[in-house]
Structures are given as structure tokens and as C-alpha cells.
Design a protein around this motif. Sequence first.
Motif, PDB file in Angstrom:
ATOM      1  N   ALA A   1     -16.647 -29.982   4.113  1.00  0.00           N
ATOM      2  CA  ALA A   1     -17.767 -29.205   4.641  1.00  0.00           C
ATOM      3  C   ALA A   1     -18.739 -30.150   5.347  1.00  0.00           C
ATOM      4  N   GLY A   2     -19.481 -29.602   6.281  1.00  0.00           N
ATOM      5  CA  GLY A   2     -20.422 -30.410   7.051  1.00  0.00           C
ATOM      6  C   GLY A   2     -21.806 -30.442   6.440  1.00  0.00           C
ATOM      7  N   LYS A   3     -22.730 -31.013   7.188  1.00  0.00           N
ATOM      8  CA  LYS A   3     -24.098 -31.182   6.678  1.00  0.00           C
ATOM      9  C   LYS A   3     -24.780 -29.848   6.431  1.00  0.00           C
ATOM     10  N   GLY A   4     -24.545 -28.847   7.283  1.00  0.00           N
ATOM     11  CA  GLY A   4     -25.157 -27.536   7.065  1.00  0.00           C
ATOM     12  C   GLY A   4     -24.710 -26.915   5.756  1.00  0.00           C
ATOM     13  N   SER A   5     -23.438 -27.056   5.450  1.00  0.00           N
ATOM     14  CA  SER A   5     -22.899 -26.510   4.196  1.00  0.00           C
ATOM     15  C   SER A   5     -23.536 -27.181   2.993  1.00  0.00           C
ATOM     16  N   HIS A   6     -23.789 -28.474   3.104  1.00  0.00           N
ATOM     17  CA  HIS A   6     -24.408 -29.183   1.986  1.00  0.00           C
ATOM     18  C   HIS A   6     -25.880 -28.805   1.829  1.00  0.00           C
ATOM     19  N   ILE A   7     -26.529 -28.462   2.921  1.00  0.00           N
ATOM     20  CA  ILE A   7     -27.896 -27.944   2.823  1.00  0.00           C
ATOM     21  C   ILE A   7     -27.872 -26.574   2.149  1.00  0.00           C
ATOM     22  N   GLU A   8     -26.927 -25.730   2.524  1.00  0.00           N
ATOM     23  CA  GLU A   8     -26.781 -24.418   1.872  1.00  0.00           C
ATOM     24  C   GLU A   8     -26.483 -24.603   0.384  1.00  0.00           C
ATOM     25  N   PHE A   9     -25.636 -25.558   0.061  1.00  0.00           N
ATOM     26  CA  PHE A   9     -25.344 -25.929  -1.323  1.00  0.00           C
ATOM     27  C   PHE A   9     -26.652 -26.258  -2.047  1.00  0.00           C
ATOM     28  N   GLY A  10     -27.495 -27.074  -1.415  1.00  0.00           N
ATOM     29  CA  GLY A  10     -28.775 -27.462  -2.021  1.00  0.00           C
ATOM     30  C   GLY A  10     -29.723 -26.293  -2.209  1.00  0.00           C
TER      31      GLY A  10
ATOM     32  N   LYS B   1     -12.954 -37.993  -6.764  1.00  0.00           N
ATOM     33  CA  LYS B   1     -12.758 -39.388  -6.350  1.00  0.00           C
ATOM     34  C   LYS B   1     -14.111 -40.029  -6.087  1.00  0.00           C
ATOM     35  N   PHE B   2     -14.358 -41.136  -6.728  1.00  0.00           N
ATOM     36  CA  PHE B   2     -15.661 -41.780  -6.666  1.00  0.00           C
ATOM     37  C   PHE B   2     -16.104 -42.068  -5.235  1.00  0.00           C
ATOM     38  N   GLU B   3     -15.174 -42.423  -4.357  1.00  0.00           N
ATOM     39  CA  GLU B   3     -15.512 -42.779  -2.978  1.00  0.00           C
ATOM     40  C   GLU B   3     -15.922 -41.570  -2.140  1.00  0.00           C
ATOM     41  N   THR B   4     -15.497 -40.375  -2.518  1.00  0.00           N
ATOM     42  CA  THR B   4     -15.738 -39.190  -1.683  1.00  0.00           C
ATOM     43  C   THR B   4     -16.581 -38.122  -2.366  1.00  0.00           C
ATOM     44  N   THR B   5     -17.004 -38.349  -3.574  1.00  0.00           N
ATOM     45  CA  THR B   5     -17.729 -37.322  -4.313  1.00  0.00           C
ATOM     46  C   THR B   5     -19.233 -37.427  -4.079  1.00  0.00           C
ATOM     47  N   SER B   6     -19.955 -36.476  -4.610  1.00  0.00           N
ATOM     48  CA  SER B   6     -21.415 -36.474  -4.586  1.00  0.00           C
ATOM     49  C   SER B   6     -21.900 -36.277  -6.016  1.00  0.00           C
ATOM     50  N   THR B   7     -23.040 -36.838  -6.331  1.00  0.00           N
ATOM     51  CA  THR B   7     -23.600 -36.652  -7.668  1.00  0.00           C
ATOM     52  C   THR B   7     -23.772 -35.168  -7.993  1.00  0.00           C
ATOM     53  N   PHE B   8     -24.140 -34.387  -6.996  1.00  0.00           N
ATOM     54  CA  PHE B   8     -24.424 -32.974  -7.208  1.00  0.00           C
ATOM     55  C   PHE B   8     -23.181 -32.141  -7.508  1.00  0.00           C
ATOM     56  N   TYR B   9     -22.006 -32.641  -7.115  1.00  0.00           N
ATOM     57  CA  TYR B   9     -20.758 -31.923  -7.392  1.00  0.00           C
ATOM     58  C   TYR B   9     -20.478 -31.822  -8.887  1.00  0.00           C
ATOM     59  N   HIS B  10     -21.121 -32.643  -9.683  1.00  0.00           N
ATOM     60  CA  HIS B  10     -20.785 -32.745 -11.100  1.00  0.00           C
ATOM     61  C   HIS B  10     -21.837 -32.126 -12.024  1.00  0.00           C
TER      62      HIS B  10
END
Length: 127
Positions: free
Chosen positions: A69-78, A98-107
Amino acid sequence: MKKFYVASSFKNIDKVRYVSNELISKGYIQTYDWTQNERASTVEELKEIGQQERNAVLEADFIIVLLPAGKGSHIEFGIALGQGKRIYLYSPNDEINKFETTSTFYHLSEIEKCIGPMDELITAVTK
């Protein structure tokens, strides 16, 4: 019936439509279908789409984010996270963990991670 919003990137437009159509066929209500839009070509168009998408996230009972997903999707996520909404985070592979591709918020506990076939996502959402 429950209202939903699906966030993702334009490259996942067919997947977004598939998930949306599956949920609609089960009686769910989509708050906004951004896949009907053309790519914005002016700042004014971006503003209008942004307002519609923000309102759709706020109106939804839950959102689904299809990765990648792109930046807009992550803003919607937020926005959804800040509103305490249920969030289904989908990936066809294990990039979420995967540590290299994950975000703290995913967890965070509010996030339901769905990994694998898309039909498993539909099952998780509709159970």
C-alpha cells in the motif's frame, strides 16, 4: 449492516474491487469506492479525493488495508487507528512480519493480520 473501507495502492485495484465485491455480496456496505476515480491531475482534485477518503474511513466500522500500500493508505490506516476502528491488514506473503519491511503499527493489538490467500481475508472479516 457493517460498513467498510478498503485502502491500498492503484496497483492493487483489481484486488480492492474483488474484496469489496465479496463483502458487498454478503451484505456489507462500502463507504467509498476510490477505484472509480481517475488519477488526480490537480491539487484541487487531490483535496477532494482526500476529503472523500477521510470521510469514508471515519464512517466505516472497520477498514481493510491491502499490502503493498502507498502513503495515502498508511494515512488512512492512521486515521482508523486513531479512531479505535478495527483494522484488517492483509498481505499475500509474510512481509508484515519481516523486520526489514514491517511497521511498528502493524503489530498493535487493534490490528488483525491476515496472511495468505485473499479468500482467508474474506473469511476473517465475515466471521
